[in-house]
Design a protein around this motif. Structure first.
Motif, PDB file in Angstrom:
ATOM      1  N   LYS A  37       0.827  -1.206   0.000  1.00 28.41           N
ATOM      2  CA  LYS A  37       0.000   0.000   0.000  1.00 28.41           C
ATOM      3  C   LYS A  37       0.864   1.259   0.000  1.00 28.41           C
ATOM      4  O   LYS A  37       0.569   2.236  -0.703  1.00 28.41           O
ATOM      5  N   VAL A  38       1.942   1.223   0.791  1.00 29.76           N
ATOM      6  CA  VAL A  38       2.860   2.367   0.844  1.00 29.76           C
ATOM      7  C   VAL A  38       3.471   2.620  -0.534  1.00 29.76           C
ATOM      8  O   VAL A  38       3.600   3.767  -0.965  1.00 29.76           O
ATOM      9  N   GLU A  39       3.821   1.537  -1.233  1.00 29.21           N
ATOM     10  CA  GLU A  39       4.392   1.663  -2.575  1.00 29.21           C
ATOM     11  C   GLU A  39       3.422   2.386  -3.516  1.00 29.21           C
ATOM     12  O   GLU A  39       3.800   3.317  -4.246  1.00 29.21           O
ATOM     13  N   LYS A  40       2.143   1.999  -3.473  1.00 31.81           N
ATOM     14  CA  LYS A  40       1.134   2.619  -4.343  1.00 31.81           C
ATOM     15  C   LYS A  40       0.861   4.065  -3.937  1.00 31.81           C
ATOM     16  O   LYS A  40       0.693   4.935  -4.787  1.00 31.81           O
ATOM     17  N   LEU A  41       0.803   4.304  -2.623  1.00 32.50           N
ATOM     18  CA  LEU A  41       0.602   5.676  -2.145  1.00 32.50           C
ATOM     19  C   LEU A  41       1.775   6.562  -2.542  1.00 32.50           C
ATOM     20  O   LEU A  41       1.603   7.739  -2.885  1.00 32.50           O
ATOM     21  N   ASN A  42       2.969   5.990  -2.503  1.00 30.21           N
ATOM     22  CA  ASN A  42       4.176   6.727  -2.877  1.00 30.21           C
ATOM     23  C   ASN A  42       4.122   7.140  -4.350  1.00 30.21           C
ATOM     24  O   ASN A  42       4.526   8.250  -4.718  1.00 30.21           O
ATOM     25  N   GLU A  43       3.591   6.251  -5.191  1.00 26.32           N
ATOM     26  CA  GLU A  43       3.452   6.566  -6.617  1.00 26.32           C
ATOM     27  C   GLU A  43       2.460   7.714  -6.823  1.00 26.32           C
ATOM     28  O   GLU A  43       2.688   8.612  -7.638  1.00 26.32           O
ATOM     29  N   LEU A  44       1.358   7.682  -6.079  1.00 22.80           N
ATOM     30  CA  LEU A  44       0.368   8.757  -6.173  1.00 22.80           C
ATOM     31  C   LEU A  44       0.969  10.084  -5.699  1.00 22.80           C
ATOM     32  O   LEU A  44       0.756  11.128  -6.324  1.00 22.80           O
ATOM     33  N   ALA A  45       1.713  10.043  -4.604  1.00 24.46           N
ATOM     34  CA  ALA A  45       2.355  11.258  -4.089  1.00 24.46           C
ATOM     35  C   ALA A  45       3.295  11.855  -5.137  1.00 24.46           C
ATOM     36  O   ALA A  45       3.329  13.078  -5.335  1.00 24.46           O
ATOM     37  N   SER A  46       4.033  10.995  -5.836  1.00 28.16           N
ATOM     38  CA  SER A  46       4.953  11.472  -6.881  1.00 28.16           C
ATOM     39  C   SER A  46       4.201  12.210  -7.977  1.00 28.16           C
ATOM     40  O   SER A  46       4.667  13.235  -8.479  1.00 28.16           O
ATOM     41  N   ARG A  47       3.022  11.706  -8.325  1.00 35.51           N
ATOM     42  CA  ARG A  47       2.218  12.371  -9.355  1.00 35.51           C
ATOM     43  C   ARG A  47       1.700  13.725  -8.868  1.00 35.51           C
ATOM     44  O   ARG A  47       1.410  14.606  -9.688  1.00 35.51           O
ATOM     45  N   ARG A  48       1.608  13.890  -7.557  1.00 32.70           N
ATOM     46  CA  ARG A  48       1.198  15.167  -6.977  1.00 32.70           C
ATOM     47  C   ARG A  48       2.400  16.090  -6.730  1.00 32.70           C
ATOM     48  O   ARG A  48       2.260  17.162  -6.141  1.00 32.70           O
ATOM     49  N   ASN A  49       3.580  15.630  -7.129  1.00 31.69           N
ATOM     50  CA  ASN A  49       4.830  16.357  -6.888  1.00 31.69           C
ATOM     51  C   ASN A  49       5.077  16.548  -5.389  1.00 31.69           C
ATOM     52  O   ASN A  49       5.516  17.613  -4.944  1.00 31.69           O
ATOM     53  N   GLN A  50       4.767  15.491  -4.625  1.00 28.35           N
ATOM     54  CA  GLN A  50       5.006  15.492  -3.191  1.00 28.35           C
ATOM     55  C   GLN A  50       5.748  14.230  -2.784  1.00 28.35           C
ATOM     56  O   GLN A  50       5.691  13.208  -3.487  1.00 28.35           O
ATOM     57  N   SER A  51       6.419  14.301  -1.632  1.00 24.19           N
ATOM     58  CA  SER A  51       6.885  13.070  -1.009  1.00 24.19           C
ATOM     59  C   SER A  51       5.676  12.391  -0.379  1.00 24.19           C
ATOM     60  O   SER A  51       4.635  13.026  -0.152  1.00 24.19           O
ATOM     61  N   LEU A  52       5.779  11.106  -0.078  1.00 28.01           N
ATOM     62  CA  LEU A  52       4.672  10.410   0.585  1.00 28.01           C
ATOM     63  C   LEU A  52       4.381  11.043   1.941  1.00 28.01           C
ATOM     64  O   LEU A  52       3.214  11.197   2.324  1.00 28.01           O
ATOM     65  N   ALA A  53       5.429  11.436   2.660  1.00 24.47           N
ATOM     66  CA  ALA A  53       5.232  12.086   3.960  1.00 24.47           C
ATOM     67  C   ALA A  53       4.401  13.362   3.805  1.00 24.47           C
ATOM     68  O   ALA A  53       3.482  13.624   4.587  1.00 24.47           O
ATOM     69  N   GLN A  54       4.718  14.146   2.785  1.00 21.86           N
ATOM     70  CA  GLN A  54       3.964  15.392   2.554  1.00 21.86           C
ATOM     71  C   GLN A  54       2.512  15.094   2.224  1.00 21.86           C
ATOM     72  O   GLN A  54       1.600  15.761   2.722  1.00 21.86           O
ATOM     73  N   MET A  55       2.269  14.081   1.408  1.00 23.32           N
ATOM     74  CA  MET A  55       0.891  13.746   1.059  1.00 23.32           C
ATOM     75  C   MET A  55       0.135  13.226   2.276  1.00 23.32           C
ATOM     76  O   MET A  55      -1.055  13.540   2.458  1.00 23.32           O
ATOM     77  N   ALA A  56       0.789  12.430   3.121  1.00 20.00           N
ATOM     78  CA  ALA A  56       0.136  11.892   4.313  1.00 20.00           C
ATOM     79  C   ALA A  56      -0.258  13.010   5.280  1.00 20.00           C
ATOM     80  O   ALA A  56      -1.322  12.955   5.910  1.00 20.00           O
ATOM     81  N   ILE A  57       0.581  14.024   5.387  1.00 18.92           N
ATOM     82  CA  ILE A  57       0.262  15.184   6.241  1.00 18.92           C
ATOM     83  C   ILE A  57      -0.884  15.979   5.638  1.00 18.92           C
ATOM     84  O   ILE A  57      -1.834  16.353   6.339  1.00 18.92           O
ATOM     85  N   ALA A  58      -0.816  16.219   4.338  1.00 22.11           N
ATOM     86  CA  ALA A  58      -1.894  16.954   3.666  1.00 22.11           C
ATOM     87  C   ALA A  58      -3.219  16.206   3.804  1.00 22.11           C
ATOM     88  O   ALA A  58      -4.281  16.822   3.981  1.00 22.11           O
ATOM     89  N   TRP A  59      -3.159  14.881   3.749  1.00 24.81           N
ATOM     90  CA  TRP A  59      -4.383  14.065   3.821  1.00 24.81           C
ATOM     91  C   TRP A  59      -5.071  14.214   5.175  1.00 24.81           C
ATOM     92  O   TRP A  59      -6.293  14.358   5.238  1.00 24.81           O
ATOM     93  N   VAL A  60      -4.325  14.228   6.283  1.00 25.25           N
ATOM     94  CA  VAL A  60      -4.994  14.390   7.587  1.00 25.25           C
ATOM     95  C   VAL A  60      -5.524  15.809   7.750  1.00 25.25           C
ATOM     96  O   VAL A  60      -6.528  16.024   8.432  1.00 25.25           O
TER      97      VAL A  60
END
Length: 330
Positions: free
Chosen positions: A262-285
């Motif tokens: 799941k982390v791998e797939k989320l990481n791919e989505l974050a890349s498409r948003r021009n974010q790191s996964l950590a940045q996307m996870a923070i934005a999501w909450v």
């Protein structure tokens, strides 16, 4: 060299009103749960705190038992205050908590008036402060009457040793009862600090509804699931990470193959948003209006800098949110 805070520290940080109160908190706050204790390198923690403040992070979150050893994070933060941040005290929101085991015997744990008031006095002494901005009851106590625990918070407020009070990890019905008791005493419950991340969504089952209805803010801890919602563990457990430390809360057995996929797939989505996964996870909450602030931890200055960049892209399309839901529920 004497520390001088950055002159543009407030230019880019986002500040959110905490429920129905006059207080605003930075969208990202710094927690001193890990990496600031007696077992850690003091100058590293000091550099993290200074950089955080330079980036507009005004809220520093502690607890009596943070370390290890317990109490040492508050002691170290007290030294940082004295050395660097004393001139800026009125620009800071400093919080601490009591509710977990802190000293031997029957008076150093849970939610009695005896424990909470004594613990706050000790915390103030360790940090060299006359008051904290927020004092929390750190966890529900199944045996002490809630009226006693809230009565202790009332006494603390009236003594001036805290400006606001909060609770942590209370369930929805407990939260509503705490709100009502404090209201009868003439106080508003400022804030709730629950655990919340893509992998831990219990607050969506009623708690956020209570907080919205009652005008209580929320600051969520572990939005990165102790580092699991980053790219850190995709290639194993790196040395020095939380999962590698015996006192860490991310146990290696929690890093399952299912979660890594799941982390791998989320990481791919974050890349498409021009974010790191950590940045996307923070934005999501932070996507929920009731969430006032995301409480992050950091072991390096660069991690704070990376987290703050999450604020550059807080918007999600409905397609992105749906894709995240699909990944999480597969």
């Amino acid at each position: 060299m004497e520390y001088l805070a950055s002159g543009n520290r407030y230019d880019k940080m986002k500040y959110n009103r905490c429920g129905k109160s006059g207080l605003k908190l930075p969208a990202i706050s710094l927690g001193l749960w890990h990496n600031f204790g007696g077992v850690d390198v003091f100058e590293n923690g000091r550099a993290i705190v200074r950089r955080a403040f330079d980036l507009g992070i005004t809220h520093f979150d502690l607890a009596n038992n943070y370390g290890p050893p317990p109490g040492s994070a508050e002691e170290n933060f007290g030294v940082i205050l004295k050395k660097d941040l004393k001139p800026y005290r009125d620009e800071l929101i400093i919080s601490t908590k009591a509710g977990w085991g802190m000293w031997p015997g029957p008076y150093g744990d849970f939610g009695s008036r005896k424990y909470l008031i004594a613990s706050l006095d000790q915390s103030l002494k360790r940090m060299g402060l006359e008051y904290v901005d927020i004092f929390y009851h750190h966890r529900p106590d199944p045996e002490t009457p809630l009226e006693e625990t809230m009565g202790a918070l009332d006494q603390i407020l009236r003594s001036g040793k805290a400006l606001y009070v909060g609770i942590s990890q209370y369930k929805p019905e407990q939260t509503k009862k705490a709100v009502d008791i404090l209201k009868q005493m003439g106080h508003h419950l400022l804030i709730h600090q629950p655990r919340y991340s893509m992998f831990d969504r219990w607050i969506e089952e009623g708690l956020t509804d209570v907080l919205e209805k009652e005008g209580v803010g929320a600051i969520v801890f572990s939005p990165l699931e102790q580092g699991l919602l980053t790219d850190k563990y995709l290639k194993g457990i790196p040395e020095g990470s939380r999962a590698s430390k015996p006192w860490g809360f991310l146990k290696p057995d929690r890093i399952t193959q299912d979660k890594l996929e799941k982390v791998e797939k989320l990481n791919e989505l974050a890349s498409r948003r021009n974010q790191s996964l950590a940045q996307m996870a923070i934005a999501w909450v932070l996507r929920k209006p009731v969430i006032t602030s995301a409480l992050i931890g950091a072991s390096k200055v660069e991690q704070v800098e990376d987290a703050v960049k999450a604020l550059d892209n807080l918007e999600f399309s409905s397609e992105e949110l749906n894709e995240i839901e699909k990944i999480l529920t597969e």
